[in-house]
Design a protein around this motif. Structure first.
Motif, PDB file in Angstrom:
ATOM      1  N   MET A 124       4.832  -5.390  -2.053  1.00  0.00           N
ATOM      2  CA  MET A 124       4.578  -4.225  -3.008  1.00  0.00           C
ATOM      3  C   MET A 124       2.819  -4.942  -3.493  1.00  0.00           C
ATOM      4  O   MET A 124       2.258  -4.037  -3.617  1.00  0.00           O
ATOM      5  CB  MET A 124       5.341  -4.126  -4.060  1.00  0.00           C
TER       6      MET A 124
ATOM      7  N   VAL B 248       3.334   9.736  11.335  1.00  0.00           N
ATOM      8  CA  VAL B 248       2.852  10.591  10.595  1.00  0.00           C
ATOM      9  C   VAL B 248       1.391  10.314  10.006  1.00  0.00           C
ATOM     10  O   VAL B 248       0.429  11.147   9.992  1.00  0.00           O
ATOM     11  CB  VAL B 248       3.561  10.972   9.419  1.00  0.00           C
TER      12      VAL B 248
ATOM     13  N   LEU C 231       6.995   7.053   9.704  1.00  0.00           N
ATOM     14  CA  LEU C 231       5.949   6.923   8.572  1.00  0.00           C
ATOM     15  C   LEU C 231       4.580   7.005   9.080  1.00  0.00           C
ATOM     16  O   LEU C 231       3.534   7.434   8.719  1.00  0.00           O
ATOM     17  CB  LEU C 231       6.369   6.132   7.296  1.00  0.00           C
TER      18      LEU C 231
ATOM     19  N   PRO D 223      -5.976   1.975   4.965  1.00  0.00           N
ATOM     20  CA  PRO D 223      -6.619   1.361   3.650  1.00  0.00           C
ATOM     21  C   PRO D 223      -7.016   2.689   2.647  1.00  0.00           C
ATOM     22  O   PRO D 223      -7.105   2.233   1.515  1.00  0.00           O
ATOM     23  CB  PRO D 223      -7.868   1.095   4.182  1.00  0.00           C
TER      24      PRO D 223
ATOM     25  N   ARG E  68      -2.727   8.965  -3.065  1.00  0.00           N
ATOM     26  CA  ARG E  68      -1.386   8.756  -3.534  1.00  0.00           C
ATOM     27  C   ARG E  68      -0.526   8.712  -2.203  1.00  0.00           C
ATOM     28  O   ARG E  68       0.505   7.836  -2.187  1.00  0.00           O
ATOM     29  CB  ARG E  68      -0.785   9.963  -4.210  1.00  0.00           C
TER      30      ARG E  68
ATOM     31  N   THR F  64      -0.869  -3.277  -5.563  1.00  0.00           N
ATOM     32  CA  THR F  64      -1.359  -3.506  -6.663  1.00  0.00           C
ATOM     33  C   THR F  64      -2.774  -4.528  -6.573  1.00  0.00           C
ATOM     34  O   THR F  64      -4.006  -4.066  -7.015  1.00  0.00           O
ATOM     35  CB  THR F  64      -0.557  -4.881  -7.459  1.00  0.00           C
ATOM     36  N   THR F  65      -2.716  -5.462  -5.428  1.00  0.00           N
ATOM     37  CA  THR F  65      -4.004  -6.115  -5.161  1.00  0.00           C
ATOM     38  C   THR F  65      -4.834  -5.506  -3.845  1.00  0.00           C
ATOM     39  O   THR F  65      -5.694  -5.810  -3.510  1.00  0.00           O
ATOM     40  CB  THR F  65      -3.924  -7.552  -4.708  1.00  0.00           C
ATOM     41  N   HIS F  66      -4.371  -4.111  -3.392  1.00  0.00           N
ATOM     42  CA  HIS F  66      -4.656  -3.520  -2.500  1.00  0.00           C
ATOM     43  C   HIS F  66      -6.290  -3.050  -2.268  1.00  0.00           C
ATOM     44  O   HIS F  66      -6.720  -2.588  -3.262  1.00  0.00           O
ATOM     45  CB  HIS F  66      -4.015  -2.282  -1.991  1.00  0.00           C
ATOM     46  N   GLY F  67      -6.968  -3.368  -1.201  1.00  0.00           N
ATOM     47  CA  GLY F  67      -8.322  -2.851  -1.218  1.00  0.00           C
ATOM     48  C   GLY F  67      -9.469  -3.205  -1.895  1.00  0.00           C
ATOM     49  O   GLY F  67     -10.563  -2.992  -1.692  1.00  0.00           O
TER      50      GLY F  67
ATOM     51  N   ARG G 255      -0.739   5.435  -0.581  1.00  0.00           N
ATOM     52  CA  ARG G 255      -0.133   4.296  -1.241  1.00  0.00           C
ATOM     53  C   ARG G 255       1.399   4.586  -0.983  1.00  0.00           C
ATOM     54  O   ARG G 255       1.976   3.383  -0.679  1.00  0.00           O
ATOM     55  CB  ARG G 255      -0.399   4.438  -2.670  1.00  0.00           C
ATOM     56  N   LEU G 256       1.979   5.752  -1.042  1.00  0.00           N
ATOM     57  CA  LEU G 256       3.318   5.685  -0.928  1.00  0.00           C
ATOM     58  C   LEU G 256       3.719   5.617   0.276  1.00  0.00           C
ATOM     59  O   LEU G 256       4.916   4.874   0.516  1.00  0.00           O
ATOM     60  CB  LEU G 256       3.611   7.216  -1.421  1.00  0.00           C
ATOM     61  N   THR G 257       2.971   5.863   1.385  1.00  0.00           N
ATOM     62  CA  THR G 257       3.418   5.427   2.774  1.00  0.00           C
ATOM     63  C   THR G 257       3.399   3.916   2.741  1.00  0.00           C
ATOM     64  O   THR G 257       4.531   3.400   3.445  1.00  0.00           O
ATOM     65  CB  THR G 257       2.242   6.169   3.732  1.00  0.00           C
TER      66      THR G 257
ATOM     67  N   ARG H 116       3.644   1.527   0.521  1.00  0.00           N
ATOM     68  CA  ARG H 116       5.065   1.139  -0.127  1.00  0.00           C
ATOM     69  C   ARG H 116       6.335   1.460   0.610  1.00  0.00           C
ATOM     70  O   ARG H 116       7.233   0.353   0.874  1.00  0.00           O
ATOM     71  CB  ARG H 116       5.190   1.622  -1.620  1.00  0.00           C
ATOM     72  N   ALA H 117       6.471   2.581   1.092  1.00  0.00           N
ATOM     73  CA  ALA H 117       7.517   2.984   1.707  1.00  0.00           C
ATOM     74  C   ALA H 117       8.102   2.075   2.748  1.00  0.00           C
ATOM     75  O   ALA H 117       9.118   1.760   3.281  1.00  0.00           O
ATOM     76  CB  ALA H 117       7.837   4.501   2.205  1.00  0.00           C
TER      77      ALA H 117
ATOM     78  N   ALA I 299      -1.947  -2.947   4.807  1.00  0.00           N
ATOM     79  CA  ALA I 299      -2.719  -2.798   3.833  1.00  0.00           C
ATOM     80  C   ALA I 299      -4.309  -2.471   4.406  1.00  0.00           C
ATOM     81  O   ALA I 299      -5.112  -1.646   3.929  1.00  0.00           O
ATOM     82  CB  ALA I 299      -2.811  -4.051   3.014  1.00  0.00           C
TER      83      ALA I 299
END
Lengths: 339, 339, 339, 339, 339
Positions: C319, C195, C192, C115, C119, C324-327, C122-124, C126-127, C111
């Motif tokens: 997750m 990348v 990931l 930061p 999108r 959700t609570t990120h950043g 975020r997806l990275t 989560r993955a 997180a």
């Protein structure tokens, strides 16, 4: 020399026992046989005195004492004390010896992080290895009798090539201020690494960092061994345990005599050899000897650690890593696992 | 092969016991049954001698000895000694095996930090893995009987593809200087990483640093296993414990005979089988066998660690990580946990 | 479910005991009551046979056996063996469960070090979380019966959303080469991160380094659990201990019967219930059950660890942390501790 | 002073025992002899009262009590309790003392990472060492009686040169807010390192990082010692054990008297000295004394750790490393291991 | 409050014992006296019933039961079980409490790595400290009864100033998704550090790295305490041990009565107080109480850890380090150790 028997116990088959027993060096036989001999001498002295030298009246007194003490042997919490003590000593021994540093970490780090082929690179690498091993020798001279015997004075260290005369002079000039100057060669090794870094022989800060860290790891491991030596188990603990064992068997000299007047007792008999007590002696004293050996693993028992060969291996492997075999790698080709 | 039974004990229900008992390989039955057979042979030899071959007078002497020793069995601190010894050995076994290195840490680090798709990148990654596993093999050949048996000479290592002939030649040329040359393949792996770093295949100093560190972690774990082998429990400790157990049961051959003259005693009876002593034999000897097996976990007992399969897994997984499955990641899409 | 009772023992007051006793799930009552019932069945079968079915002569033989064995119960070193065994098993259980990895370390690192608000960022994130938890599931399926039951095939893992079908296909294609492919999702997560680093979503080398390290920490913790499963306590050890306990109480069926002919003895009496032996049974078997439960903490006993809820918590918390609570952070204002 | 006897136990030969016994300081003799004297005083008071002052009737009552208690001494689980307690205390003692920090790590790091020869570099290095040692003194004043005695007030610390008056003023102004201000000098040392970094005396971020880390390591080690002091073994544990031992021997005063009316008993005799009980007293009390000493290793027993000399060594070695011997390394020349 | 007695045991002299005994809070007296009182009530109820209320016939039955059970008390392996259990619980207690995190590491790192004097720097440092302590409070509310009692709802945390109302709102909005949201303030602290890094308040990547790492260390320590709470010792273990102890003394109510008909026995006597059994009760129950207290060190016993004062110290020291005393260091001048 450390007694190695791991290969003998490679499989726990029935012969394992015989193979283990057959070992003499560092074995129970060797450590117990002398004590047993002395104990038997006393036993038979008392045996003959009681049977042939004592008057009838003295015999009666002797028998009273014998019966009285035999009945109270259980007051001495022998095996319990010994069991806890051996376990405690063993744990300390294991955790101390496990930190024993080998040179590979330092040497491999220096080799890959100070990779130059020039003469100065090479000399720097060799000097760092030598100073690290020298540090090890200085520490071991104070905590291992064997290393002390090999290097009774620092002159011997110079003669063996681990230190040059000029270095000894510097070391001794420091010596005047505080007695423990183990760290001096480490300071030299660090300074060498710094100079190499400043001259870009060690290229990146992280690389310099790692060389310093590898040297530090080695020194911290030696520091743990110094603490092991400086903070022994409080002396009262081995004293009370060893004394309890010896006193127990001293009392046995009287309490385990076969008494003439007791021969009618069903469980009593008149044997020339107190076989069960002898067996007890062998096992309990043997157990105690384990603790005695473990109390100072850097000592001179058969089972103690071969510190001198560690030193020799460290200098020879260290030099091979940073010099002889340095900077080489086989050509890159396909391996058989390729598909 | 390591005997696995974890799934059997998945729940501590009443059948657990039966399932555990039913296991033969590495089990108590297997380790005790031979010893028990020998012991019973001796027992019945003495049994028949005492009852049918001995004269009346000899019988009386025998019974005296039997009663005398039976009364003094308690002198031998058997269970106490054994309890502490097994616990000590177990603790050492556990802490040694816990460091057993798997290839994943090295391989995953190499894979992500040397990510290039070129042939040289690939070959470098594969070679590093191979050298690390080769290091493991060299160490295991000296401390594990099974690996030694698989690779009696280094030629076998070459034949199995872990080393090429040219590499063996280099290794053996080093061999002449110091006997333990486990570190040579590590030096090669480090050198490869350095070259890769200099050619910018490994891009950043921190990345290079981490590759070196992952290799070092693996080597330090192997070094711990080397120490485990080089610093065994002082031989006197297993000797004294194993001897105490055997002597105890040797004495039982006499002291636990059912005596003819003793048949009027309330607690005595005339049975053909010394059932309680047999049970004691099974449990105490079984307990001791546990210690024997644990003394050398890299040996050849049923319960010892399957070192050869570790090697095979390491090379196959390592290659898969750095080559076959390398550099791939599934596409980034929303997952079902999205809201 | 793990049975939690910490709040009950918040204070060591006299009621603690009653509150602890009142617990049924995972309790001594539950584990012992079945065994005790079976034992009592046998006891009363023998009881009635001996008193009402046996001939006078058979009764005499029975009584002889009973007295004989009762006198020799002490040959079986029961409590000693059990005490050491339980302690050993407990220590192993504790050190294994202590490494159980929670997702927080990975998630909080990802997180803060990746930061971005886009999108792809975020997806990275989560993955990576999903792959790490997927790794955990793959490992647990092989070492925990409960997780295996929840995900009998990998298809179930896909259905639960931890893996997509395409990912399963890739995983199974790897599957063909070596059986343990737990590391595949870790490889994905690493890729990931790489990348993301190359695209400057993870900005600095040290940050990239730390993400890789956090993932590695998680995997190493899981590797420790794998070792825990792969290197069980040698089977002979639980076998010998559990057998000793059962045999002991089997013998009690005979040796602890109240004998008719013995009723004149001062310490003997004629009770319908062998109360003291029943109590011994409860405590010793209860003690043994503790060891049985601890042998496999990832099993299905009441007291075993709730691995499935760990997985659910890890995915949901992970997750929440990276998405959700990120950043977010509250505004900087003066706090009440300001002066 | 810590009692050192490691060299005495360099080899486990038969004389080891005598050499160990001969030690007085910190020994079993010293710790037991006073207690034994008091116990014997009471013993003979009762001895003479019972034999010469008591009426016939009182004698009978006394004898009844004596026999009754002697028969029930086994109710007190003395050795068992003591064995577990000593082991527990020992383990805590060992793990606490093992973290005792020496100055070398900090000093060697500062020396090599802040290598300038200027006056400000030198003063910065010296000040960092001094502040770190000052931190150690502040902590030890609160947890070691010996250091407290050496520095009853902070003024003494100033007089000894570890702190300047101005620094004390600052420290005391902080003092008003929270009682434990051990960290203040660490904050100073950190700030100095930061300033040095900002002025490029410490060149690279990694170097600055390492200096901060070395200081932190030292402080964390001290924090562990603070926790050792702040979280003692729950007082009930030593209370119950020590009380059990004392009460046991108090009862022995009565139960181990040689009874007049009991003289016909075979195992009884009329001795002026209760020799077996005295031996039991020596061993059990001696064992207990070990636990008492280990409870507070920073106390003032003979065997406790010499904290004051640690402080002196740390300041003197630290200053030598960062100043006197700083920045020097011997010239690079070929060593004798060259070919 | 934790009961501190370290200074009392500064030296193991003879008065140590008395000083230790004199302590009431958290002491053996306090924990045993209530239980003993209840036990004595029952004892005398039975005593008077047996002697004055029972018919002759009932008395005979009672005496039979008493003798029968007294003879079989040894079936209950009390001390053995208790010894192993206490040791196990103690070890767990020690390793849990040793990780208890203090704020110094975080605060000193933040202070030196985010050194700016501006208002935003200051507020950031303060907020990070506050969030870290808030994290500690959130965790402790769930595992420590005392902290729960201090902060029954999160509103109390706001009132005490550890959290602002807005922060609580955010926290509770997260609350809806997963119950354990301890990590939320850590996420805030991390985000603050990131913003500070992006604004160059934290200058270098390594510095940012270290701040994140210091926060992580603190959180991981708290996670260990969470695991300690979440993975208790399987409930059956304390159940079986505590039940065994209580049942043992329940049986003593009958078996240790002085029997009228037994008065002729040599070792028997007619005392109003069963003094030896009372002593046994005190020592064994006292020993057990130690285990009860240690089972939950975060509870509310006298000896349990003062968690609330940890929290107060952490916030007050943390604020002092990052604000009041921040960025100051005494002037560099020569020290007295200069030559």
């Amino acid at each position: 020399m450390t007694v190695s028997y791991q290969l003998d116990v490679s499989s726990g088959n029935p012969l394992l026992f015989l193979r283990l027993l057959g070992r003499w060096r560092g074995s129970i036989w060797k450590s117990v046989v002398g004590d047993l001999f002395v104990w038997l001498l006393f036993y038979y002295a008392i045996y003959f005195a009681y049977r042939y030298a004592f008057s009838k009246q003295l015999q009666t007194v002797f028998e009273e004492i014998s019966i009285h003490t035999d009945d109270r042997m259980k007051y001495l919490p022998l095996t319990f004390m010994l069991g806890f003590f051996v376990t405690t000593v063993f744990e300390r021994w294991r955790s101390a010896l496990n930190v024993m540093p080998f040179i590979e970490s330092v040497a491999l780090s220096v080799a890959v992080l100070l990779p130059g082929k020039g003469r100065e690179d090479r000399l720097t690498r060799r000097a760092i290895i030598r100073y690290v091993v020298l540090h090890q020798i200085l520490v071991f001279r104070d905590i291992s009798m064997r290393v002390r015997r090999r290097f009774p004075t620092l002159k011997y260290v110079v003669d063996a090539g681990f230190m040059r005369q000029e270095e000894l002079d510097v070391l001794e000039s420091v010596n005047q201020e505080s007695s423990q100057t183990y760290w001096v060669p480490i300071n030299w090794a660090n300074s060498l690494a710094l100079v190499a870094h400043q001259q870009k022989l060690i290229d990146q800060p992280t690389a310099f960092n790692n060389v310093i860290f590898a040297i530090k790891e080695f020194r911290v491991a030696m520091e743990t061994l110094i603490k092991f030596d400086a903070i022994p188990i409080p002396i009262a603990y081995p004293q009370v345990v060893f004394l309890a064992v010896r006193v127990y068997f001293a009392i046995c000299l009287v309490s385990r005599q076969f008494l003439i007047s007791d021969m009618k007792s069903k469980t009593q008999m008149d044997w020339p050899v107190p076989i069960m007590t002898v067996l007890e002696f062998i096992f309990v004293i043997g157990w105690m000897k384990v603790a005695e050996v473990l109390l100072n693993p850097l000592g001179e028992d058969d089972d103690d650690f071969e510190v001198n060969s560690i030193i020799d291996n460290n200098i020879s492997r260290g030099m091979a890593i940073v010099d002889t075999t340095h900077g080489y790698h086989p050509d890159l080709v396909d391996d058989v696992f390729s598909d």
